[in-house]
Write an enzyme that holds these catalytic residues in place. Sequence first.
Site, PDB file in Angstrom:
ATOM      1  N   GLU A   1       1.285  -0.929  -0.176  1.00 31.97           N
ATOM      2  CA  GLU A   1       0.065  -0.186   0.366  1.00 31.97           C
ATOM      3  C   GLU A   1       0.361   1.381   0.198  1.00 31.97           C
ATOM      4  OE1 GLU A   1      -3.438   0.005   0.149  1.00 31.97           O
ATOM      5  OE2 GLU A   1      -3.399  -1.367  -0.648  1.00 31.97           O
TER       6      GLU A   1
ATOM      7  N   ASP B   1      -7.089   5.478  -9.147  1.00 29.79           N
ATOM      8  CA  ASP B   1      -7.625   4.834  -9.291  1.00 29.79           C
ATOM      9  C   ASP B   1      -9.580   5.170  -9.466  1.00 29.79           C
ATOM     10  OD1 ASP B   1      -8.148   5.183  -6.514  1.00 29.79           O
ATOM     11  OD2 ASP B   1      -7.079   3.316  -6.246  1.00 29.79           O
TER      12      ASP B   1
ATOM     13  N   THR C   1      -7.249   8.530  -1.659  1.00 31.94           N
ATOM     14  CA  THR C   1      -6.600   7.816  -0.931  1.00 31.94           C
ATOM     15  C   THR C   1      -5.852   7.662   0.214  1.00 31.94           C
ATOM     16  OG1 THR C   1      -7.188   5.785  -2.790  1.00 31.94           O
ATOM     17  CG2 THR C   1      -5.197   5.294  -1.031  1.00 31.94           C
TER      18      THR C   1
END
Length: 416
Positions: free
Chosen positions: A198, A216, A221
Site C-alpha cells: 500500500e 484509480d 486514498t
Amino acid sequence: MRNVAIVATVATVGLVPLGITVTASAATAVLISAGRPALASSTYAERYAAAHATDGSLGSRWASVSGGGTQWLRIDLGGVHGVSRVRLTWERAYATGYRIQTSNDGASWSDTYVMRSGNGGTDDLRRLHGRGRFLRVLATQRATRFGYSLREVQVYGSAPASRPGRPSSLSAAVPSTAAGLEHPARKEIALQLVSTAENSTRDWRGQYGYIEDIGDGRGYTAGLVGFCSGTSDMLIVVTEYTRRKPDNPLAKYLPALRVVDGSDSHAGLDPGFPADWRAAAQDPVFQKTQEDERDRLYLEPALALSRADGLRALGQFAYFDAAVMHGVSGLRQIRAAALRVSPAPKRGGDEVAYLNAFLDMRVREMRSEAAHHDTSRVDTAQRAFLRAGNLDLNLPLSWAVYGDDFQITRTGLMPG
C-alpha cells in the site's frame, strides 16, 4: 520516514523525581514490553525506529530527530496492565527531563513518574503505580544539542496468571509453532506486508498522514490501508474520529465526504482536505481510530472467513490483503470463485491447492482493474511464500512488491 510531531499537554501529579537508579524491590512484576509495538513522535532515520526500544538488544536504539521540543516514545502493551517498574537505558542523547505516562486509549495520558534532573545512563524506576494499555516516555528537556535516544525501554507490571511474561527478544517474540494473525507478532508481520504493497514501506505506523489521489477512480486514498473517499471507509473513519473527538480538523468535511462517497469527486474537499488530514494524523486519537477501523473493517472479517476455511497465517494474510484492496465483499467474491475450483481445508481440501486457486482468482480480479494491473503483491510476495511452503509466515521472509525488495528477519521484526 515521515515525522509525527505531537506536543502533549499533561498535568503534573506531584511525584518526586528520582535522579539516578532506584533499587527498591519489584520482584513480583513481570516484563510486559518485550517485542511489543512501539511508535515515536519522530525518528532520525529508519535504522533508529521506535521498535528498537523494545527489541531486547542494547545494540540497537530509537533516536528522535535533532532539535528542541518535546518528543515521545509510546509502547502498546497489548492490554491494560498495572505498571510497577520502568527501566530506561539511554544513549548519550538522553533527557534531563521526562515523564512516564500511561493511557487506556493512547490519547488521554496520566503521569506515573516525573523526572526533572536526569543524568543519563540507566534509570531503573520502581514502586510505580501506573495502569493502562499504553505507556509513553515523554521527553521534555534534552541534555545535548541532538534529540533523544533510548537503547531500551523495559516495562514491568501485572500480567494475567495464565499468560507468561513476554520473551525478551524479537526472535523469541515470533512463535516457532503455527500461530495465526491473532498472535501480536504474526499480526505485525501481516501489517508490514500490507504496508509494503500500500505504501512501499514496512513502516506502517508512519502512514497515518499519507494521502493522495492515485487515479484509480476511488477519489482520495489515505491512511494506514488506503481508506478511500469513494468507497465509504474514509467516511467511516472520519465519522468515528468525530464521535471520539468532535472538535477535530476533519469534522467539517463530513458533509462533503457523504456527497462524494461512491465517486472519484473531490467536491467540497479541495483544497484543504489533504493538509487537514495530515494535520489530524498527528493526533493520537486519529491514529487509534485508523488502527481500530482497519481491524474492524478488514482484518477481523478476513480472520473470521479464514478460520471458517481452516487457513493458517499465510491464508489469513492473503484474505486480509484482498479485503484491503477489494473490500470484504470483493474478498467474498474471490473466495467464492476459488471454492468452486478447489475445496478449502475445512471442507476436506488441500491448503496449498486451495490457496493457489484463491491467488489465481485474486490476480484475475486485479487484472480486471486498470489501476491494479501490477499483481506483484501476489506474484512475488504471497505466491513466493506459498511456493516455499511457508504457510505459517515463519521468519525470515523475503519478497518484492512493485520493484522494491523487502525482508523481515529474526533479528529485525519491526522496521529498521
